[in-house]
Enzyme design. Structure first.
Site, PDB file in Angstrom:
ATOM      1  N   GLU A 179      33.585 -25.613 -29.462  1.00 51.67           N
ATOM      2  CA  GLU A 179      34.804 -24.843 -29.735  1.00 51.67           C
ATOM      3  C   GLU A 179      35.323 -25.306 -31.083  1.00 51.67           C
ATOM      4  OE1 GLU A 179      35.977 -22.373 -28.027  1.00 51.67           O
ATOM      5  OE2 GLU A 179      34.488 -22.533 -26.440  1.00 51.67           O
ATOM      6  N   CYS A 184      43.995 -24.514 -33.244  1.00 53.46           N
ATOM      7  CA  CYS A 184      42.856 -23.768 -33.776  1.00 53.46           C
ATOM      8  C   CYS A 184      43.082 -22.264 -33.758  1.00 53.46           C
ATOM      9  CB  CYS A 184      41.580 -24.120 -33.007  1.00 53.46           C
ATOM     10  SG  CYS A 184      41.666 -23.792 -31.236  1.00 53.46           S
TER      11      CYS A 184
END
Length: 493
Positions: A260, A294
């Site tokens: 990720e 993020c």
């Protein structure tokens, strides 16, 4: 250097096999408070020899945990979630001191993590296989899922508790032991805190292990953990450059990995959007945790007829933001994780301004770990900030003519993590959403929107592998084919 007392302890050991022990070398490293620069907690500086001990402990715990009753695994996870919700104040104090996270963000971490863990707990008692069709008379043919083995979990500092829960909860639910390698910038909040509560909830010794390291030793520690043949899954959340390295290491050893990674996330504001609503959503998406998520928006792409009104509303929202002290419950923009991060953000802004960008608010030099909420316009591809993930409190605004221009600009990046579209026409928003190359697209909600039951993962350079429809259970298990014949077969010999 004085260690600031923690609610639990000021010095931690490596958590291996249910015990806290020093590193084999005896070395330690300090985790510092980003506001003051003083040491917050002292942790062991692990080396490859320590990694071997941690993986050994996890491997020895594997069989016992894999064969633990599913209802027991589920109960331990649910009890852990309950404990989390009882420790909001404790966690908030630790997180604000360790990472500079605001009280708003710390509270969100607790409640989201508890929900994630409860969702993961359901995986413990979900069907673990299926009966297959077969052409062989009198034979049962089955696909059976079994725990994969030791999981290496690499957890970052920015959403520490959420990302720790996401890294290990389903792995534990499906019968796998874990070795957590928390961030050097948040070893308590991205590792020890959840491990402690799991132990308190009854998790057997060795099922969760925590190894910390000095930043200078990170490459060899990461390599040792990924390369250990007893590690059967790698779960990494972090930057794309580091993720590439981890992915390459995992590939060399044929170890399945989920990566990720970063994003350069866009929000599109179409000409029929509710301007006030869009401005509020963009403010949250950009400045929550000082832009250090993020999924935070970097690029706000606005159709021409809505540009002036949206810009005015956005700047007005920023003017009311709480900035500075993360202890203040109204602060949204606190310190960045360290002075290096703030300096990098300042350099991105300075580079853009030197090349012709327009400063609409904020800007200037970094003040230690602090950088103000900043907005730029007139950003062009020759500027670093056009391409690089900001990971700080800086938004860039772009004016476009058509929907097609907006989509083209939103997709003009190697990243593909999260995006959003604001429009009062749902059909129009869905049509645009289907053209965006991002792992998540939210119509009339911001890019940081998240739900524990939803699939998680980016496309392109934002990720490799993802938590899909069964929320990762398939990743943390091996599927085997087993047959059982209730009669003898006829062999040709």
């Amino acid at each position: 250097m004085t260690v600031i007392p923690l609610p639990t302890a000021s010095t931690r050991g490596l958590l291996i096999g249910g015990k806290e022990i020093p590193a084999v070398s005896g070395r330690t490293t300090d985790d510092t408070n980003p506001r003051t620069g003083a040491a917050f907690v002292r942790v062991p500086a692990a080396e490859p020899a320590d990694i071997q001990l941690a993986v050994t402990a996890a491997q020895e715990a594997f069989t016992g945990w894999a064969t633990t009753a599913p209802s027991t695994r589920r109960q331990i996870l649910n009890d852990t979630a309950d404990l989390l919700e009882e420790r909001v104040a404790e966690f908030t104090e630790i997180m604000t001191a360790e990472t500079g996270g605001t009280r708003i963000w710390a509270s969100f971490n607790i409640h989201m993590s508890a929900t994630l863990i409860r969702q993961a707990a359901t995986m413990a008692t979900s069907p673990a296989g299926s009966v297959l069709a077969t052409d062989v008379p009198g034979e049962w043919s089955m696909a059976v899922r079994e725990p994969a083995g030791v999981v290496a979990a690499f957890v970052p500092w920015n959403g520490p508790l959420i990302l720790c829960a996401r890294a290990i909860a389903v792995a534990l639910a499906t019968g796998n032991p874990v070795v957590i390698r928390p961030s050097e910038d948040g070893p308590i909040t991205s590792g020890y805190f959840l491990a402690d509560l799991l132990t308190e909830a009854g998790l057997p010794a060795g099922v969760v292990n925590v190894v910390t390291n000095d930043r200078a030793d990170a490459p060899e520690v990461v390599a040792a953990l990924v390369a250990d043949p007893r590690v059967r899954r790698v779960n990494f959340t972090g930057s794309t450059p580091v993720g590439r390295i981890v992915g390459q290491l995992a590939g060399e050893h044929l170890t399945p990995a989920i990566l990720e990674l970063g994003g350069k996330n866009p929000i599109i504001v179409l000409d029929d959007a509710d301007i006030a609503y869009a401005a509020a959503g963009i403010t949250v998406a950009k400045f929550m945790n000082s832009g250090q998520i993020c999924m935070c928006v970097d690029r706000v792409i606005i159709q021409d007829s809505a540009y002036d009104a949206l810009t005015e509303a956005f700047l007005a929202k920023i003017a009311t933001l709480g900035q500075g002290d993360p202890e203040d419950p109204h602060t949204l923009v606190g310190p960045l994780i360290n002075a290096r991060a703030a300096q990098r953000v300042a350099e991105l802004v300075a580079d853009a301004l030197a090349k012709g960008a327009t400063l609409l608010t904020g800007g200037g030099d970094a003040d230690g770990a602090f950088y103000p909420a900043t907005v730029l316009s007139d950003v062009t591809p020759d500027m670093r900030i056009y391409h690089e993930e900001v990971f700080g409190p800086v938004a860039t605004l772009f004016r476009v003519d058509t929907e097609q221009d907006a989509v083209a600009l939103a997709n003009d990046t190697p990243y593909g993590l999260s995006s959003a579209v604001y429009t009062e026409n749902g059909s129009r928003g869905l049509a645009v959403a289907r053209l965006l190359r991002h792992g998540a697209v939210h119509v009339n909600d911001h890019s940081v929107s998240d739900e524990p039951q939803a699939p998680v993962g980016g496309v392109k350079d934002s990720g490799y592998g993802h938590f899909g429809s069964e929320w990762g259970a398939e990743f943390f298990t091996e599927t085997r084919w087993i047959t059982l014949a209730d009669r003898h077969s006829t062999y040709p010999v």
